[in-house]
Design a protein around this motif. Structure first.
Motif, mmCIF file in Angstrom:
data_model
loop_
_atom_site.group_PDB
_atom_site.id
_atom_site.type_symbol
_atom_site.label_atom_id
_atom_site.label_comp_id
_atom_site.label_asym_id
_atom_site.label_seq_id
_atom_site.Cartn_x
_atom_site.Cartn_y
_atom_site.Cartn_z
ATOM 1 N N PHE A 171 33.828 41.148 43.060
ATOM 2 C CA PHE A 171 33.574 41.753 41.755
ATOM 3 C C PHE A 171 34.905 42.207 41.171
ATOM 4 C CE2 PHE A 171 31.846 45.100 38.864
ATOM 5 C CZ PHE A 171 30.954 44.295 38.164
ATOM 6 N N ASP A 172 35.628 41.256 40.593
ATOM 7 C CA ASP A 172 36.978 41.539 40.131
ATOM 8 C C ASP A 172 37.332 40.579 38.994
ATOM 9 O OD1 ASP A 172 39.438 42.756 40.040
ATOM 10 O OD2 ASP A 172 40.244 41.778 41.826
ATOM 11 N N TRP A 173 38.363 40.918 38.232
ATOM 12 C CA TRP A 173 38.836 40.031 37.183
ATOM 13 C C TRP A 173 39.563 38.839 37.798
ATOM 14 C CZ3 TRP A 173 38.266 45.211 36.529
ATOM 15 C CH2 TRP A 173 37.650 45.646 35.346
ATOM 16 N N PRO A 174 39.364 37.640 37.256
ATOM 17 C CA PRO A 174 40.007 36.458 37.844
ATOM 18 C C PRO A 174 41.521 36.474 37.696
ATOM 19 C CG PRO A 174 38.918 35.899 35.776
ATOM 20 C CD PRO A 174 38.501 37.293 36.109
ATOM 21 N N ASN A 175 42.033 37.163 36.676
ATOM 22 C CA ASN A 175 43.485 37.268 36.492
ATOM 23 C C ASN A 175 43.787 38.558 35.729
ATOM 24 O OD1 ASN A 175 43.233 36.696 33.563
ATOM 25 N ND2 ASN A 175 42.690 34.637 34.279
ATOM 26 N N ILE A 176 45.062 38.894 35.669
ATOM 27 C CA ILE A 176 45.440 40.176 35.068
ATOM 28 C C ILE A 176 45.233 40.176 33.556
ATOM 29 C CG2 ILE A 176 47.888 39.665 34.638
ATOM 30 C CD1 ILE A 176 48.390 42.567 35.793
ATOM 31 N N GLU A 177 45.187 38.984 32.943
ATOM 32 C CA GLU A 177 44.934 38.925 31.504
ATOM 33 C C GLU A 177 43.558 39.486 31.172
ATOM 34 O OE1 GLU A 177 46.833 38.339 28.894
ATOM 35 O OE2 GLU A 177 48.445 38.295 30.376
ATOM 36 N N GLY A 178 42.596 39.250 32.071
ATOM 37 C CA GLY A 178 41.266 39.814 31.872
ATOM 38 C C GLY A 178 41.299 41.334 31.846
#
Length: 298
Positions: A171-178
């Motif tokens: 349960f996390d963002w796929p990349n830091i841009e998200g």
């Protein structure tokens, strides 16, 4: 006093003597609850010494932190709950059990594999304790990913642990841009709620009122919404720190020290002119602030 064991036993015996009849009146009257604030204080002093890389100070602060452990263990022994031996046995057994790649035949060649093994072992431990702790945490299922994260710890640390736990199950963002998109979203939501924020009055004469919103009285419903939005914003920032493998608590402490340094420089410059910050204009203080930043660079 030749061995580590002998040194440790001396410290344990000193603590017991302080609590014994005829010992220190202050130590004898302490309880688990009265010692808690000192434990938190000593923990932060350890962190401060680490950040300053003050090794001499750190050895002393670690001793103060160890004293807290000895204090709790001695009080527990007096009440027949457990002894320092039980604390040491549980620690040693836990280390051996949680490092099967060192003390057993489990394979873990990378830090990532170690973390995955660690989480799996902790999950098994939680299931094992579920029956023993039935009823103690009525609102948390023992199989929950978030089970065991204390709500009593500092909010930044709790947010970091929560986001780390859920990231381990995907349960996390796929990349830091998200994360930056989420930061923008939460910022906009706060700005939308601020449209209902009353206009602040003039700058007050009393310095104690400056720290707030200049005497603005908020409706409770709006205050609650703003608190929610600011909390959401802080939670995203904690996630950005976690994503970058940074400790948000340490990062904020570093910024706090930096701010103190720069503001104290500002105060020193004004003091040399026989003035205080409240006697200077915002433009003057901003100029000195920028000057302090430049001094740090050079």
């Amino acid at each position: 006093m030749n061995t580590t064991g002998e040194r440790f036993e001396r410290a344990v015996s000193i603590m017991a003597r302080l609590r014994a009849p005829g010992g220190c009146p202050w130590d004898r009257e302490q309880t688990f609850d009265t010692i808690k604030p000192y434990t938190l204080e000593e923990t932060y002093e350890v962190l401060e010494a680490i950040d300053a890389r003050d090794w001499d100070e750190l050895s002393g602060e670690l001793g103060d932190l160890l004293l807290q452990v000895l204090f709790y263990a001695e009080m527990a022994s007096e009440e027949k709950h457990f002894t320092i031996d039980d604390v040491l046995d549980r620690l040693s057994n836990k280390l051996v059990d949680r490092y099967p790649h060192v003390f057993g035949d489990v394979k873990a060649d990378t830090p990532g594999e170690v973390v995955r093994n660690w989480q799996a072992l902790k999950a098994e431990e939680k299931k094992k304790r579920a029956g023993e702790n039935a009823g103690k945490e009525k609102h948390r299922h023992p199989d929950s990913v978030l089970h065991g994260i204390s709500s009593a710890m500092p909010a930044l640390m709790e947010a970091y642990k929560i986001s780390t736990r859920v990231a381990h199950v995907g349960f996390d963002w796929p990349n830091i841009e998200g994360l930056f998109e989420k930061l923008h979203e939460e910022t906009e939501e706060l700005r939308q709620n601020l449209k209902e924020y009353p206009e602040p009055g003039p700058r007050p004469q009393s310095a104690k009122d400056v720290a707030g919103a200049r005497g603005v009285k908020l409706p409770e419903e709006l205050r609650s919404r703003l608190e929610d939005e600011v909390g959401d914003l802080l939670f995203v920032l904690v996630n950005i720190a976690r994503y970058l493998s940074l400790d948000p608590e340490s990062a904020l402490r570093k910024t706090n020290r930096k701010f103190r340094r720069r503001f104290e420089y500002l105060e020193d410059r004004l003091r040399a002119e026989g003035r205080k910050p409240e006697q200077a204009s915002l433009a003057e203080m901003e100029s000195l602030w920028q000057e302090s930043k430049q001094q740090e660079k050079t």
